[in-house]
Scaffold this motif. Structure first.
Motif, PDB file in Angstrom:
ATOM      1  N   THR A 124       0.837  -1.204   0.000  1.00  0.00           N
ATOM      2  CA  THR A 124       0.000   0.000   0.000  1.00  0.00           C
ATOM      3  C   THR A 124       0.869   1.250   0.000  1.00  0.00           C
ATOM      4  O   THR A 124       0.551   2.246  -0.665  1.00  0.00           O
ATOM      5  CB  THR A 124      -0.924  -0.013   1.221  1.00  0.00           C
ATOM      6  OG1 THR A 124      -1.727  -1.192   1.183  1.00  0.00           O
ATOM      7  CG2 THR A 124      -1.825   1.203   1.255  1.00  0.00           C
ATOM      8  N   GLU A 125       1.979   1.183   0.709  1.00  0.00           N
ATOM      9  CA  GLU A 125       2.880   2.334   0.777  1.00  0.00           C
ATOM     10  C   GLU A 125       3.420   2.712  -0.591  1.00  0.00           C
ATOM     11  O   GLU A 125       3.452   3.897  -0.957  1.00  0.00           O
ATOM     12  CB  GLU A 125       4.045   2.030   1.717  1.00  0.00           C
ATOM     13  CG  GLU A 125       5.020   3.191   1.862  1.00  0.00           C
ATOM     14  CD  GLU A 125       6.193   2.874   2.773  1.00  0.00           C
ATOM     15  OE1 GLU A 125       6.984   3.802   3.038  1.00  0.00           O
ATOM     16  OE2 GLU A 125       6.317   1.716   3.203  1.00  0.00           O
ATOM     17  N   SER A 126       3.820   1.717  -1.387  1.00  0.00           N
ATOM     18  CA  SER A 126       4.408   2.034  -2.694  1.00  0.00           C
ATOM     19  C   SER A 126       3.373   2.655  -3.633  1.00  0.00           C
ATOM     20  O   SER A 126       3.690   3.581  -4.394  1.00  0.00           O
ATOM     21  CB  SER A 126       5.004   0.772  -3.329  1.00  0.00           C
ATOM     22  OG  SER A 126       3.998  -0.134  -3.745  1.00  0.00           O
ATOM     23  N   ASN A 224      -8.463 -10.149   2.586  1.00  0.00           N
ATOM     24  CA  ASN A 224      -8.197 -10.683   3.919  1.00  0.00           C
ATOM     25  C   ASN A 224      -7.753  -9.531   4.806  1.00  0.00           C
ATOM     26  O   ASN A 224      -7.739  -8.377   4.367  1.00  0.00           O
ATOM     27  CB  ASN A 224      -7.155 -11.814   3.868  1.00  0.00           C
ATOM     28  CG  ASN A 224      -5.856 -11.403   3.201  1.00  0.00           C
ATOM     29  OD1 ASN A 224      -5.250 -10.391   3.553  1.00  0.00           O
ATOM     30  ND2 ASN A 224      -5.423 -12.161   2.194  1.00  0.00           N
ATOM     31  N   GLU A 225      -7.391  -9.818   6.035  1.00  0.00           N
ATOM     32  CA  GLU A 225      -7.091  -8.756   6.993  1.00  0.00           C
ATOM     33  C   GLU A 225      -5.925  -7.871   6.556  1.00  0.00           C
ATOM     34  O   GLU A 225      -5.857  -6.703   6.937  1.00  0.00           O
ATOM     35  CB  GLU A 225      -6.786  -9.368   8.367  1.00  0.00           C
ATOM     36  CG  GLU A 225      -7.995  -9.995   9.036  1.00  0.00           C
ATOM     37  CD  GLU A 225      -7.645 -10.620  10.367  1.00  0.00           C
ATOM     38  OE1 GLU A 225      -6.444 -10.713  10.692  1.00  0.00           O
ATOM     39  OE2 GLU A 225      -8.568 -11.013  11.099  1.00  0.00           O
ATOM     40  N   VAL A 251      -6.177   4.256  -3.622  1.00  0.00           N
ATOM     41  CA  VAL A 251      -5.377   3.652  -2.551  1.00  0.00           C
ATOM     42  C   VAL A 251      -5.298   4.585  -1.350  1.00  0.00           C
ATOM     43  O   VAL A 251      -5.434   4.145  -0.196  1.00  0.00           O
ATOM     44  CB  VAL A 251      -3.965   3.298  -3.068  1.00  0.00           C
ATOM     45  CG1 VAL A 251      -3.055   2.888  -1.927  1.00  0.00           C
ATOM     46  CG2 VAL A 251      -4.050   2.172  -4.090  1.00  0.00           C
ATOM     47  N   ILE A 252      -5.091   5.862  -1.601  1.00  0.00           N
ATOM     48  CA  ILE A 252      -5.010   6.838  -0.504  1.00  0.00           C
ATOM     49  C   ILE A 252      -6.298   6.847   0.317  1.00  0.00           C
ATOM     50  O   ILE A 252      -6.267   6.879   1.555  1.00  0.00           O
ATOM     51  CB  ILE A 252      -4.721   8.248  -1.058  1.00  0.00           C
ATOM     52  CG1 ILE A 252      -3.280   8.326  -1.569  1.00  0.00           C
ATOM     53  CG2 ILE A 252      -4.979   9.317   0.002  1.00  0.00           C
ATOM     54  CD1 ILE A 252      -2.958   9.621  -2.296  1.00  0.00           C
ATOM     55  N   HIS A 253      -7.442   6.779  -0.356  1.00  0.00           N
ATOM     56  CA  HIS A 253      -8.722   6.945   0.332  1.00  0.00           C
ATOM     57  C   HIS A 253      -9.330   5.633   0.835  1.00  0.00           C
ATOM     58  O   HIS A 253     -10.179   5.659   1.729  1.00  0.00           O
ATOM     59  CB  HIS A 253      -9.726   7.635  -0.603  1.00  0.00           C
ATOM     60  CG  HIS A 253      -9.450   9.076  -0.827  1.00  0.00           C
ATOM     61  ND1 HIS A 253      -8.612   9.529  -1.838  1.00  0.00           N
ATOM     62  CD2 HIS A 253      -9.868  10.185  -0.173  1.00  0.00           C
ATOM     63  CE1 HIS A 253      -8.551  10.847  -1.801  1.00  0.00           C
ATOM     64  NE2 HIS A 253      -9.300  11.269  -0.808  1.00  0.00           N
ATOM     65  N   ASN A 254      -8.931   4.494   0.277  1.00  0.00           N
ATOM     66  CA  ASN A 254      -9.639   3.259   0.599  1.00  0.00           C
ATOM     67  C   ASN A 254      -8.773   2.097   1.096  1.00  0.00           C
ATOM     68  O   ASN A 254      -9.324   1.105   1.562  1.00  0.00           O
ATOM     69  CB  ASN A 254     -10.422   2.777  -0.623  1.00  0.00           C
ATOM     70  CG  ASN A 254     -11.566   3.699  -0.977  1.00  0.00           C
ATOM     71  OD1 ASN A 254     -12.620   3.650  -0.367  1.00  0.00           O
ATOM     72  ND2 ASN A 254     -11.333   4.562  -1.958  1.00  0.00           N
ATOM     73  N   CYS A 255      -7.467   2.212   1.005  1.00  0.00           N
ATOM     74  CA  CYS A 255      -6.619   1.043   1.287  1.00  0.00           C
ATOM     75  C   CYS A 255      -5.643   1.233   2.440  1.00  0.00           C
ATOM     76  O   CYS A 255      -4.797   0.365   2.678  1.00  0.00           O
ATOM     77  CB  CYS A 255      -5.840   0.659   0.031  1.00  0.00           C
ATOM     78  SG  CYS A 255      -6.864   0.347  -1.415  1.00  0.00           S
ATOM     79  N   TYR A 258      -4.768  -1.452   5.151  1.00  0.00           N
ATOM     80  CA  TYR A 258      -4.235  -2.732   4.678  1.00  0.00           C
ATOM     81  C   TYR A 258      -2.765  -2.578   4.313  1.00  0.00           C
ATOM     82  O   TYR A 258      -2.336  -1.525   3.843  1.00  0.00           O
ATOM     83  CB  TYR A 258      -5.026  -3.220   3.462  1.00  0.00           C
ATOM     84  CG  TYR A 258      -6.492  -3.393   3.745  1.00  0.00           C
ATOM     85  CD1 TYR A 258      -6.999  -4.600   4.193  1.00  0.00           C
ATOM     86  CD2 TYR A 258      -7.371  -2.317   3.586  1.00  0.00           C
ATOM     87  CE1 TYR A 258      -8.349  -4.751   4.479  1.00  0.00           C
ATOM     88  CE2 TYR A 258      -8.720  -2.459   3.871  1.00  0.00           C
ATOM     89  CZ  TYR A 258      -9.202  -3.680   4.314  1.00  0.00           C
ATOM     90  OH  TYR A 258     -10.538  -3.818   4.602  1.00  0.00           O
ATOM     91  N   LYS A 259      -1.999  -3.638   4.495  1.00  0.00           N
ATOM     92  CA  LYS A 259      -0.578  -3.628   4.159  1.00  0.00           C
ATOM     93  C   LYS A 259      -0.354  -3.795   2.660  1.00  0.00           C
ATOM     94  O   LYS A 259       0.581  -3.242   2.095  1.00  0.00           O
ATOM     95  CB  LYS A 259       0.147  -4.740   4.915  1.00  0.00           C
ATOM     96  CG  LYS A 259       1.654  -4.750   4.712  1.00  0.00           C
ATOM     97  CD  LYS A 259       2.316  -5.825   5.573  1.00  0.00           C
ATOM     98  CE  LYS A 259       3.832  -5.816   5.367  1.00  0.00           C
ATOM     99  NZ  LYS A 259       4.500  -6.836   6.214  1.00  0.00           N
ATOM    100  N   TYR A 260      -1.262  -4.568   2.026  1.00  0.00           N
ATOM    101  CA  TYR A 260      -1.085  -4.903   0.618  1.00  0.00           C
ATOM    102  C   TYR A 260      -2.324  -4.557  -0.203  1.00  0.00           C
ATOM    103  O   TYR A 260      -3.451  -4.499   0.319  1.00  0.00           O
ATOM    104  CB  TYR A 260      -0.804  -6.398   0.445  1.00  0.00           C
ATOM    105  CG  TYR A 260       0.434  -6.891   1.157  1.00  0.00           C
ATOM    106  CD1 TYR A 260       1.704  -6.595   0.674  1.00  0.00           C
ATOM    107  CD2 TYR A 260       0.323  -7.669   2.310  1.00  0.00           C
ATOM    108  CE1 TYR A 260       2.841  -7.047   1.322  1.00  0.00           C
ATOM    109  CE2 TYR A 260       1.456  -8.126   2.970  1.00  0.00           C
ATOM    110  CZ  TYR A 260       2.712  -7.813   2.474  1.00  0.00           C
ATOM    111  OH  TYR A 260       3.818  -8.264   3.120  1.00  0.00           O
ATOM    112  N   VAL A 261      -2.089  -4.361  -1.503  1.00  0.00           N
ATOM    113  CA  VAL A 261      -3.172  -4.193  -2.468  1.00  0.00           C
ATOM    114  C   VAL A 261      -2.978  -5.246  -3.556  1.00  0.00           C
ATOM    115  O   VAL A 261      -1.914  -5.314  -4.186  1.00  0.00           O
ATOM    116  CB  VAL A 261      -3.161  -2.787  -3.099  1.00  0.00           C
ATOM    117  CG1 VAL A 261      -4.255  -2.674  -4.160  1.00  0.00           C
ATOM    118  CG2 VAL A 261      -3.339  -1.716  -2.022  1.00  0.00           C
TER     119      VAL A 261
END
Length: 295
Positions: A124-126, A224-225, A251-255, A258-261
């Motif tokens: 998510t960070e990338s 998943n979590e 991603v900024i608004h919804n993810c 979570y660690k991953y997308v």
């Protein structure tokens, strides 16, 4: 008696109860995936000893590895017994599931890697920061978009704007058809179903508005979590930066929880593969097909 049935919206609760306990890592283990693509893949489901069994196809039986936390071997035994004189493929299995089958069914299955069905997974960070040389082109396209549309805005999909999103999708389909892009009819059916049942599926969606019009949108929900699953992303390709803009803003608004997308597979489409690789995935989830070697 064959108790497999079509996937109905009323099945969401019991299917998700099993899937959430299972914590499978791949896109197939998601109710929205099963629901919106079922007409295309002839998806059927049933419960067996607290496991979810999923079957695809009309002429050949392709199954998901059973979802559940118990009775997994009994569920695989059931699949094999019910189809002892027929073709059986347990498709899209990940490494852990392959190890299970090799241990419990030595010599029963032949395994082949299915690269076209590999999930593309990103941090998510990338996707939020788009830092680094490999993602510099994404940043540049976004900068051009902002320069060309300084009054752009991001908005969550809701009852207020979902009709505009639907109309934008139909316009997108028309453009693709005129350009000679074939093979999008089935995808269009899945997108329409996701938008029709947007509220019932409890999807998260966002859209980019520029010059007063919706020019891009994205939909997804939890896998998943740790992982958010993106099902659909559409933008007008002639608008520079529209795709990377909706990608980043969604991603900024919804993810962020979570660690991953997970941005799903490429189905072997070369253009889609290049696009997914261009975002520098941290994981390309390897999958295999396990085919019963005698039937």
């Amino acid at each position: 008696m064959d108790k497999f049935k079509t996937v109905e919206i009323s099945d969401k609760k019991w299917i998700e109860n099993i899937l959430k306990k299972t914590k499978n890592p791949s896109l197939e283990y998601n109710f929205t995936t099963l629901f919106i693509w079922q007409e295309i893949y002839n998806t059927k489901v049933r419960e067996y000893k607290n496991c979810l069994l999923v079957r695809f196809g009309k002429e050949r039986n392709v199954f998901l590895f059973p979802a559940g936390t118990e009775n997994i071997k009994a569920a695989v035994d059931f699949i094999l017994e019910e189809n002892k004189d027929r073709y059986v493929c347990i498709g899209g299995i990940v490494e852990e599931q392959k190890v299970f089958l090799e241990k419990n069914y030595p010599g029963v299955f032949d395994y082949t890697e299915d690269r076209d069905m590999s999930d593309y997974i990103y941090t998510t960070e990338s996707l939020t920061t788009l830092k680094g040389k490999k993602l510099s082109s994404k940043r540049n396209h976004i900068n051009r978009f902002v320069e060309n549309y300084p009054q752009w805005s991001y908005e969550e999909i809701s009852e207020k704007n979902i009709d505009e999103v639907i109309n934008m999708h139909e316009e997108w389909c028309g453009i693709m058809k005129e350009s000679g892009k074939n093979g999008l009819e089935e995808e269009g059916m899945a997108v329409r179903k996701a938008l029709k049942y947007y509220k019932e599926l409890e999807l998260h969606g966002g859209a980019i508005r520029a010059d007063g019009n919706i020019i891009a949108f994205e939909l997804g929900d939890e896998l998943n979590e740790q992982t958010f699953l993106v099902h659909i992303e559409k933008a007008f390709a002639h608008i520079q930066g529209a795709y990377p803009m909706i990608n980043k803003q969604f991603v900024i608004h919804n993810c962020q929880n979570y660690k991953y997308v997970d941005r799903e597979e490429d189905t072997g489409d070369e253009g889609l593969r290049r696009a997914k690789l261009s975002y520098n995935p941290c994981i390309i989830l390897k999958k295999y097909n396990a085919v019963k070697n005698e039937y």
